[in-house]
Design a protein around this motif. Structure first.
Motif, mmCIF file in Angstrom:
data_model
loop_
_atom_site.group_PDB
_atom_site.id
_atom_site.type_symbol
_atom_site.label_atom_id
_atom_site.label_comp_id
_atom_site.label_asym_id
_atom_site.label_seq_id
_atom_site.Cartn_x
_atom_site.Cartn_y
_atom_site.Cartn_z
ATOM 1 N N TYR A 37 -17.204 3.074 3.770
ATOM 2 C CA TYR A 37 -16.250 3.928 3.068
ATOM 3 C C TYR A 37 -14.864 3.609 3.618
ATOM 4 O O TYR A 37 -14.624 3.746 4.821
ATOM 5 N N GLU A 38 -13.991 3.179 2.740
ATOM 6 C CA GLU A 38 -12.633 2.859 3.166
ATOM 7 C C GLU A 38 -11.731 4.062 2.943
ATOM 8 O O GLU A 38 -11.628 4.583 1.830
ATOM 9 N N PHE A 39 -11.098 4.508 4.017
ATOM 10 C CA PHE A 39 -10.111 5.574 3.948
ATOM 11 C C PHE A 39 -8.739 4.926 3.829
ATOM 12 O O PHE A 39 -8.311 4.210 4.735
ATOM 13 N N ARG A 40 -8.040 5.184 2.742
ATOM 14 C CA ARG A 40 -6.698 4.639 2.553
ATOM 15 C C ARG A 40 -5.698 5.792 2.459
ATOM 16 O O ARG A 40 -5.915 6.764 1.735
ATOM 17 N N THR A 41 -4.612 5.666 3.197
ATOM 18 C CA THR A 41 -3.558 6.671 3.192
ATOM 19 C C THR A 41 -2.244 6.005 2.842
ATOM 20 O O THR A 41 -1.837 5.038 3.491
ATOM 21 N N TYR A 42 -1.595 6.496 1.795
ATOM 22 C CA TYR A 42 -0.288 5.981 1.387
ATOM 23 C C TYR A 42 0.758 7.044 1.687
ATOM 24 O O TYR A 42 0.654 8.177 1.221
ATOM 25 N N SER A 43 1.745 6.679 2.464
ATOM 26 C CA SER A 43 2.902 7.544 2.686
ATOM 27 C C SER A 43 3.970 7.141 1.691
ATOM 28 O O SER A 43 4.423 5.989 1.689
ATOM 29 N N LEU A 44 4.332 8.064 0.816
ATOM 30 C CA LEU A 44 5.277 7.770 -0.257
ATOM 31 C C LEU A 44 6.697 8.118 0.150
ATOM 32 O O LEU A 44 6.916 9.015 0.969
ATOM 33 N N LYS A 45 7.622 7.422 -0.424
ATOM 34 C CA LYS A 45 9.030 7.721 -0.175
ATOM 35 C C LYS A 45 9.375 9.101 -0.734
ATOM 36 O O LYS A 45 8.765 9.569 -1.696
ATOM 37 N N SER A 46 10.338 9.722 -0.099
ATOM 38 C CA SER A 46 10.726 11.070 -0.492
ATOM 39 C C SER A 46 11.028 11.149 -1.981
ATOM 40 O O SER A 46 11.728 10.293 -2.535
ATOM 41 N N SER A 47 10.477 12.156 -2.641
ATOM 42 C CA SER A 47 10.648 12.444 -4.079
ATOM 43 C C SER A 47 9.867 11.508 -4.987
ATOM 44 O O SER A 47 9.927 11.630 -6.217
ATOM 45 N N LYS A 48 9.066 10.576 -4.435
ATOM 46 C CA LYS A 48 8.338 9.609 -5.259
ATOM 47 C C LYS A 48 6.855 9.939 -5.410
ATOM 48 O O LYS A 48 6.137 9.224 -6.105
ATOM 49 N N MET A 49 6.400 11.017 -4.783
ATOM 50 C CA MET A 49 4.984 11.352 -4.784
ATOM 51 C C MET A 49 4.447 11.583 -6.193
ATOM 52 O O MET A 49 3.433 11.000 -6.595
ATOM 53 N N ASN A 50 5.100 12.418 -6.967
ATOM 54 C CA ASN A 50 4.620 12.722 -8.318
ATOM 55 C C ASN A 50 4.622 11.495 -9.205
ATOM 56 O O ASN A 50 3.688 11.281 -9.993
ATOM 57 N N GLU A 51 5.648 10.688 -9.089
ATOM 58 C CA GLU A 51 5.727 9.473 -9.892
ATOM 59 C C GLU A 51 4.565 8.526 -9.567
ATOM 60 O O GLU A 51 3.926 7.968 -10.465
ATOM 61 N N PHE A 52 4.267 8.394 -8.296
ATOM 62 C CA PHE A 52 3.178 7.523 -7.871
ATOM 63 C C PHE A 52 1.836 8.018 -8.409
ATOM 64 O O PHE A 52 1.038 7.239 -8.952
ATOM 65 N N LEU A 53 1.570 9.319 -8.284
ATOM 66 C CA LEU A 53 0.300 9.868 -8.728
ATOM 67 C C LEU A 53 0.150 9.789 -10.245
ATOM 68 O O LEU A 53 -0.943 9.529 -10.760
ATOM 69 N N GLU A 54 1.234 9.999 -10.975
ATOM 70 C CA GLU A 54 1.173 9.880 -12.430
ATOM 71 C C GLU A 54 0.881 8.437 -12.843
ATOM 72 O O GLU A 54 0.121 8.195 -13.783
ATOM 73 N N ASN A 55 1.466 7.497 -12.145
ATOM 74 C CA ASN A 55 1.206 6.085 -12.432
ATOM 75 C C ASN A 55 -0.257 5.735 -12.171
ATOM 76 O O ASN A 55 -0.884 5.007 -12.951
#
Length: 255
Positions: A37-55
């Motif tokens: 099981y691969e655990f992946r964690t992405y730290s997103l740039k400030s204010s970019k979280m919603n954009e990343f998840l929608e993409n």
């Protein structure tokens, strides 16, 4: 972050377990399981979280056509904000290597998601884990929230502390304070991050109906002498611990 105190009850928040979790534990001889099981964690740039998840939501089918997504969450509490945490399942290391190679050749995935979203990511982290031999991956009864509790265990490996941890988890299982989803130990990742030398990292994933339900269960467990007694032995093998409150995304298989 859960603070360690002199009383064993300070550790109970990290070990609360679910009703009907007894089915998670195997009773036969231990067998080697190549599943990773691969655990992946992405730290997103400030204010970019919603954009990343929608993409990702728009293109998730492109990625899951290659391998199984276990769960995808945003981090609500516990460390840095604007983080996406996800778990991927592979049959073995060869399977993962083949999938990574296939993704490199998938021009649709590269063009629609990976390349456009790389500028949104500040940091990427990956850990390879295995389920401990005496549990299996469970599913929650309905939608809710999750808590990932991370234990750094003393040098010596599972042979030293696994039975004590198992006993503590069995004790919690009978009390019904939470729902256990899985117990994982790290194979590649954080294995030596402390002054005590080499240690193992264990991840315990819990499900709760909501944050208030978690708080109530935690409070009850603090007053439960059976739980306190069961956790004392496992505490002696503990170096440190931390936790994260996770909110499942709309496209997460684990809700």
């Amino acid at each position: 972050m859960l603070a360690l105190g002199s009383r064993p009850t300070r550790l109970l928040a990290a070990l609360t377990l679910a009703p009907q979790v007894w089915s998670s534990f195997t009773t036969g001889a231990k067998q080697y399981d190549e599943t990773i099981y691969e655990f992946r964690t992405y730290s997103l740039k400030s204010s970019k979280m919603n954009e990343f998840l929608e993409n990702f939501k728009r293109n998730v089918h492109l990625r899951t056509s290659h391998s199984e997504l276990v769960g995808y969450w945003s981090v609500e509490f516990g460390g840095r904000l604007n983080k996406a945490f996800h778990i991927w399942k592979y049959d073995n290391f060869a399977h993962r290597a083949a999938i990574r190679k296939a993704l490199g050749r998938d021009t649709e995935w590269q063009g629609k998601f990976l390349i456009p979203n790389l500028p949104l990511i500040d940091k990427q982290e990956s850990e390879i884990t295995h389920l401990l031999s005496w549990c299996k991956l469970e599913k929650p009864p309905k939608e809710g929230i999750y808590e990932m509790v991370i234990f750094q265990m003393k040098p010596g490996g599972p042979l030293l502390w696994e039975e004590a941890l198992k006993k503590a988890i069995h004790a919690y299982a009978s009390q019904g304070y939470s729902k256990l989803i899985g117990v994982f130990h790290t194979d590649y990742g954080a294995l030596d991050r402390g002054t005590v030398g080499f240690f193992y990292e264990v991840h315990v994933l819990w499900w709760y109906e909501n944050a208030d339900n978690r708080a109530a269960g935690r409070h009850r467990s603090h007053e439960d002498p059976r739980v306190v007694a069961a956790v004392q032995e496992s505490v002696s093998y503990l170096v440190s611990q931390q936790n994260m409150l996770l909110i499942p995304t709309s496209f997460s298989p684990l809700k």
